[in-house]
Scaffold this motif. Structure first.
Motif, mmCIF file in Angstrom:
data_model
loop_
_atom_site.group_PDB
_atom_site.id
_atom_site.type_symbol
_atom_site.label_atom_id
_atom_site.label_comp_id
_atom_site.label_asym_id
_atom_site.label_seq_id
_atom_site.Cartn_x
_atom_site.Cartn_y
_atom_site.Cartn_z
ATOM 1 N N ASP A 1 37.864 27.206 30.303
ATOM 2 C CA ASP A 1 37.143 26.360 29.348
ATOM 3 C C ASP A 1 36.229 27.184 28.453
ATOM 4 O O ASP A 1 36.098 26.900 27.262
ATOM 5 C CB ASP A 1 36.346 25.283 30.085
ATOM 6 C CG ASP A 1 37.242 24.222 30.700
ATOM 7 O OD1 ASP A 1 38.437 24.149 30.339
ATOM 8 O OD2 ASP A 1 36.743 23.463 31.553
ATOM 9 N N PHE B 1 43.829 32.371 35.087
ATOM 10 C CA PHE B 1 42.404 32.223 35.385
ATOM 11 C C PHE B 1 42.187 31.792 36.828
ATOM 12 O O PHE B 1 42.974 31.017 37.375
ATOM 13 C CB PHE B 1 41.770 31.188 34.452
ATOM 14 C CG PHE B 1 41.713 31.639 33.021
ATOM 15 C CD1 PHE B 1 40.574 32.248 32.519
ATOM 16 C CD2 PHE B 1 42.804 31.472 32.182
ATOM 17 C CE1 PHE B 1 40.524 32.684 31.205
ATOM 18 C CE2 PHE B 1 42.770 31.897 30.866
ATOM 19 C CZ PHE B 1 41.625 32.512 30.379
ATOM 20 N N THR B 2 41.091 32.280 37.412
ATOM 21 C CA THR B 2 40.741 31.896 38.775
ATOM 22 C C THR B 2 39.953 30.598 38.792
ATOM 23 O O THR B 2 40.115 29.783 39.699
ATOM 24 C CB THR B 2 39.916 33.018 39.448
ATOM 25 O OG1 THR B 2 40.672 34.229 39.377
ATOM 26 C CG2 THR B 2 39.610 32.689 40.886
ATOM 27 N N HIS B 3 39.105 30.390 37.776
ATOM 28 C CA HIS B 3 38.223 29.221 37.739
ATOM 29 C C HIS B 3 38.414 28.440 36.443
ATOM 30 O O HIS B 3 38.555 29.041 35.368
ATOM 31 C CB HIS B 3 36.758 29.650 37.858
ATOM 32 C CG HIS B 3 36.482 30.439 39.097
ATOM 33 N ND1 HIS B 3 36.421 29.870 40.340
ATOM 34 C CD2 HIS B 3 36.273 31.767 39.282
ATOM 35 C CE1 HIS B 3 36.177 30.797 41.250
ATOM 36 N NE2 HIS B 3 36.087 31.964 40.629
ATOM 37 N N ILE B 4 38.365 27.140 36.550
ATOM 38 C CA ILE B 4 38.510 26.264 35.400
ATOM 39 C C ILE B 4 37.434 26.546 34.346
ATOM 40 O O ILE B 4 37.692 26.497 33.142
ATOM 41 C CB ILE B 4 38.517 24.781 35.832
ATOM 42 C CG1 ILE B 4 38.964 23.876 34.690
ATOM 43 C CG2 ILE B 4 37.177 24.366 36.394
ATOM 44 C CD1 ILE B 4 39.199 22.432 35.117
ATOM 45 N N GLU B 5 36.246 26.873 34.802
ATOM 46 C CA GLU B 5 35.149 27.150 33.882
ATOM 47 C C GLU B 5 35.430 28.363 33.004
ATOM 48 O O GLU B 5 35.008 28.410 31.849
ATOM 49 C CB GLU B 5 33.833 27.365 34.658
ATOM 50 C CG GLU B 5 33.356 26.159 35.429
ATOM 51 C CD GLU B 5 34.011 25.990 36.799
ATOM 52 O OE1 GLU B 5 33.744 24.957 37.433
ATOM 53 O OE2 GLU B 5 34.794 26.878 37.231
ATOM 54 N N ASP B 6 36.144 29.333 33.561
ATOM 55 C CA ASP B 6 36.478 30.528 32.793
ATOM 56 C C ASP B 6 37.447 30.197 31.652
ATOM 57 O O ASP B 6 37.268 30.647 30.518
ATOM 58 C CB ASP B 6 37.087 31.604 33.695
ATOM 59 C CG ASP B 6 36.113 32.090 34.750
ATOM 60 O OD1 ASP B 6 34.883 31.976 34.545
ATOM 61 O OD2 ASP B 6 36.580 32.566 35.800
ATOM 62 N N SER C 1 46.198 28.192 32.342
ATOM 63 C CA SER C 1 45.383 28.268 33.554
ATOM 64 C C SER C 1 45.923 29.252 34.582
ATOM 65 O O SER C 1 45.177 29.720 35.442
ATOM 66 C CB SER C 1 45.250 26.884 34.193
ATOM 67 O OG SER C 1 46.451 26.506 34.846
#
Length: 135
Positions: A58, A51-56, A48
């Motif tokens: 995932d 990455f900036t966003h959890i959705e990215d 993580s």
């Protein structure tokens, strides 16, 4: 069979590592033909960082067919015991190292571990079957 995939293997793909990217991709491709590939929450946390966003994160994991599985409580306990052994051997880190959570997870569930960094696993988790560039 289930294979635990270490952070460094996935980072090779995410960073398009010129030295290890091809090796890691081949290993993941081969393992995914017959095995279920997993990571645990510690590996997820290490990934993580990039990455900036959890959705990215995932979304990327969804393309790799790698599932997120919990670390069993006995593995958490073992990680603490191994950390104590590390400290007795002169280790200077003051918190349980991520590799100890990963190695304990593989040891307790008798999972092979796909990794490029075998040194600590060999020393503290000799029963874990490692898939490494040297294997």
């Amino acid at each position: 069979m289930v294979v635990l995939v270490d952070t460094n293997v996935l980072l090779d793909l995410l960073t398009d590592d010129p030295r290890w990217g091809d090796w890691s991709q081949r290993q993941l491709d081969a393992a995914s033909l017959t095995d279920r590939l997993i990571i645990n929450p510690v590996i997820y946390a290490e990934l993580s960082v990039g990455f900036t966003h959890i959705e990215d994160l995932d979304a990327v994991l969804a393309t790799t067919d790698v599932a997120l599985d919990p670390i069993p409580r006995p593995a958490l306990f073992l990680a603490g015991k191994v950390f104590r052994a590390y400290r007795k051997r002169g280790g200077v880190k003051t918190g349980v190292l991520p590799d100890f959570f990963v190695g304990a997870h593989a040891a307790v569930l008798d999972l092979p571990l796909l990794t490029r960094d075998a040194t600590r696993y060999l020393r503290y988790f000799p029963s874990v079957r490692l898939a490494t560039p040297r294997a």
